[in-house]
Design a protein around this motif. Structure first.
Motif, mmCIF file in Angstrom:
data_model
loop_
_atom_site.group_PDB
_atom_site.id
_atom_site.type_symbol
_atom_site.label_atom_id
_atom_site.label_comp_id
_atom_site.label_asym_id
_atom_site.label_seq_id
_atom_site.Cartn_x
_atom_site.Cartn_y
_atom_site.Cartn_z
ATOM 1 N N MET A 49 0.842 -1.183 0.000
ATOM 2 C CA MET A 49 0.000 0.000 0.000
ATOM 3 C C MET A 49 0.883 1.240 0.000
ATOM 4 O O MET A 49 1.836 1.340 0.754
ATOM 5 N N THR A 50 0.559 2.187 -0.868
ATOM 6 C CA THR A 50 1.348 3.411 -0.928
ATOM 7 C C THR A 50 0.817 4.424 0.062
ATOM 8 O O THR A 50 -0.381 4.480 0.349
ATOM 9 N N LYS A 51 1.718 5.220 0.553
ATOM 10 C CA LYS A 51 1.364 6.255 1.520
ATOM 11 C C LYS A 51 1.026 7.541 0.756
ATOM 12 O O LYS A 51 1.777 7.941 -0.135
ATOM 13 N N PRO A 52 -0.088 8.195 1.071
ATOM 14 C CA PRO A 52 -0.442 9.433 0.371
ATOM 15 C C PRO A 52 0.549 10.543 0.688
ATOM 16 O O PRO A 52 1.201 10.538 1.736
ATOM 17 N N ASN A 53 0.662 11.479 -0.247
ATOM 18 C CA ASN A 53 1.537 12.625 -0.023
ATOM 19 C C ASN A 53 1.001 13.460 1.126
ATOM 20 O O ASN A 53 -0.211 13.568 1.312
ATOM 21 N N PRO A 54 1.896 14.081 1.895
ATOM 22 C CA PRO A 54 1.429 14.930 2.988
ATOM 23 C C PRO A 54 0.641 16.125 2.442
ATOM 24 O O PRO A 54 0.864 16.579 1.326
ATOM 25 N N ASP A 55 -0.272 16.611 3.241
ATOM 26 C CA ASP A 55 -1.111 17.736 2.863
ATOM 27 C C ASP A 55 -0.293 19.017 2.915
ATOM 28 O O ASP A 55 0.115 19.462 3.978
ATOM 29 N N ASN A 56 -0.016 19.618 1.741
ATOM 30 C CA ASN A 56 0.726 20.869 1.683
ATOM 31 C C ASN A 56 -0.242 21.978 1.285
ATOM 32 O O ASN A 56 -0.604 22.114 0.133
ATOM 33 N N ARG A 57 -0.630 22.775 2.264
ATOM 34 C CA ARG A 57 -1.623 23.817 2.032
ATOM 35 C C ARG A 57 -1.002 25.200 2.005
ATOM 36 O O ARG A 57 -1.713 26.201 2.013
ATOM 37 N N ALA A 58 0.302 25.282 1.939
ATOM 38 C CA ALA A 58 1.009 26.554 2.083
ATOM 39 C C ALA A 58 0.571 27.612 1.078
ATOM 40 O O ALA A 58 0.538 28.792 1.406
ATOM 41 N N ASP A 59 0.243 27.209 -0.142
ATOM 42 C CA ASP A 59 -0.108 28.210 -1.151
ATOM 43 C C ASP A 59 -1.567 28.122 -1.613
ATOM 44 O O ASP A 59 -1.926 28.671 -2.653
ATOM 45 N N ASN A 60 -2.409 27.487 -0.835
ATOM 46 C CA ASN A 60 -3.818 27.338 -1.225
ATOM 47 C C ASN A 60 -4.524 28.683 -1.373
ATOM 48 O O ASN A 60 -5.307 28.874 -2.307
ATOM 49 N N VAL A 61 -4.261 29.624 -0.464
ATOM 50 C CA VAL A 61 -4.934 30.925 -0.529
ATOM 51 C C VAL A 61 -4.581 31.623 -1.832
ATOM 52 O O VAL A 61 -5.459 32.143 -2.531
ATOM 53 N N GLU A 62 -3.316 31.598 -2.188
ATOM 54 C CA GLU A 62 -2.874 32.252 -3.412
ATOM 55 C C GLU A 62 -3.480 31.584 -4.646
ATOM 56 O O GLU A 62 -3.909 32.260 -5.586
ATOM 57 N N LYS A 63 -3.537 30.263 -4.641
ATOM 58 C CA LYS A 63 -4.148 29.542 -5.769
ATOM 59 C C LYS A 63 -5.630 29.867 -5.895
ATOM 60 O O LYS A 63 -6.144 30.046 -7.000
ATOM 61 N N LEU A 64 -6.311 29.944 -4.766
ATOM 62 C CA LEU A 64 -7.733 30.282 -4.782
ATOM 63 C C LEU A 64 -7.954 31.714 -5.272
ATOM 64 O O LEU A 64 -8.881 31.979 -6.045
ATOM 65 N N GLN A 65 -7.094 32.640 -4.838
ATOM 66 C CA GLN A 65 -7.227 34.022 -5.291
ATOM 67 C C GLN A 65 -7.013 34.122 -6.797
ATOM 68 O O GLN A 65 -7.741 34.853 -7.483
ATOM 69 N N THR A 66 -6.064 33.373 -7.319
ATOM 70 C CA THR A 66 -5.832 33.347 -8.763
ATOM 71 C C THR A 66 -7.044 32.773 -9.484
ATOM 72 O O THR A 66 -7.475 33.301 -10.523
ATOM 73 N N ALA A 67 -7.612 31.719 -8.940
ATOM 74 C CA ALA A 67 -8.796 31.104 -9.550
ATOM 75 C C ALA A 67 -9.971 32.084 -9.559
ATOM 76 O O ALA A 67 -10.723 32.160 -10.537
ATOM 77 N N ILE A 68 -10.127 32.853 -8.492
ATOM 78 C CA ILE A 68 -11.201 33.845 -8.428
ATOM 79 C C ILE A 68 -10.984 34.922 -9.488
ATOM 80 O O ILE A 68 -11.918 35.301 -10.198
ATOM 81 N N GLU A 69 -9.756 35.403 -9.609
ATOM 82 C CA GLU A 69 -9.449 36.417 -10.623
ATOM 83 C C GLU A 69 -9.755 35.890 -12.023
ATOM 84 O O GLU A 69 -10.366 36.598 -12.845
ATOM 85 N N ASN A 70 -9.338 34.656 -12.297
ATOM 86 C CA ASN A 70 -9.601 34.057 -13.608
ATOM 87 C C ASN A 70 -11.096 33.906 -13.862
ATOM 88 O O ASN A 70 -11.573 34.157 -14.973
ATOM 89 N N THR A 71 -11.832 33.524 -12.854
ATOM 90 C CA THR A 71 -13.276 33.349 -12.996
ATOM 91 C C THR A 71 -13.952 34.688 -13.250
ATOM 92 O O THR A 71 -14.849 34.792 -14.093
ATOM 93 N N ARG A 72 -13.511 35.729 -12.559
ATOM 94 C CA ARG A 72 -14.063 37.076 -12.794
ATOM 95 C C ARG A 72 -13.778 37.531 -14.233
ATOM 96 O O ARG A 72 -14.641 38.134 -14.872
ATOM 97 N N GLU A 73 -12.577 37.241 -14.725
ATOM 98 C CA GLU A 73 -12.237 37.577 -16.109
ATOM 99 C C GLU A 73 -13.135 36.812 -17.084
ATOM 100 O O GLU A 73 -13.571 37.369 -18.098
#
Length: 81
Positions: free
Chosen positions: A1-25
């Motif tokens: 059984m493979t072990k899942p990658n650790p949860d790296n949330r360090a840049d989630n806010v920035e990714k979400l903000q970019t997604a919001i900007e793209n969606t508004r465009e």
């Protein structure tokens, strides 16, 4: 059984903000396309823009959650960690 990658949330806010900007465009571009669209296309564009706005609201809520998690040091109850 493979072990899942650790949860790296360090840049989630920035990714979400970019997604919001793209969606508004995308909303803006769709609104501009309405000017030369048929009535059936206009209804479809408006419906899609409504879904886009719902997505933006969801992403904004997720940003709030992520910012709270950052403040709390990303403490997780993830069973894999």
């Amino acid at each position: 059984m493979t072990k899942p990658n650790p949860d790296n949330r360090a840049d989630n806010v920035e990714k979400l903000q970019t997604a919001i900007e793209n969606t508004r465009e995308n909303i803006q571009a769709a609104n501009e396309a309405i000017e030369c669209s048929s009535s059936a296309d206009i209804e479809a564009i408006q419906a899609k823009n409504e879904r886009r706005m719902e997505s933006i609201h969801s992403m904004e809520a997720e940003i709030e959650d992520e910012q709270a998690a950052r403040k709390n040091g990303y403490k997780s109850s993830n069973q894999f960690q």
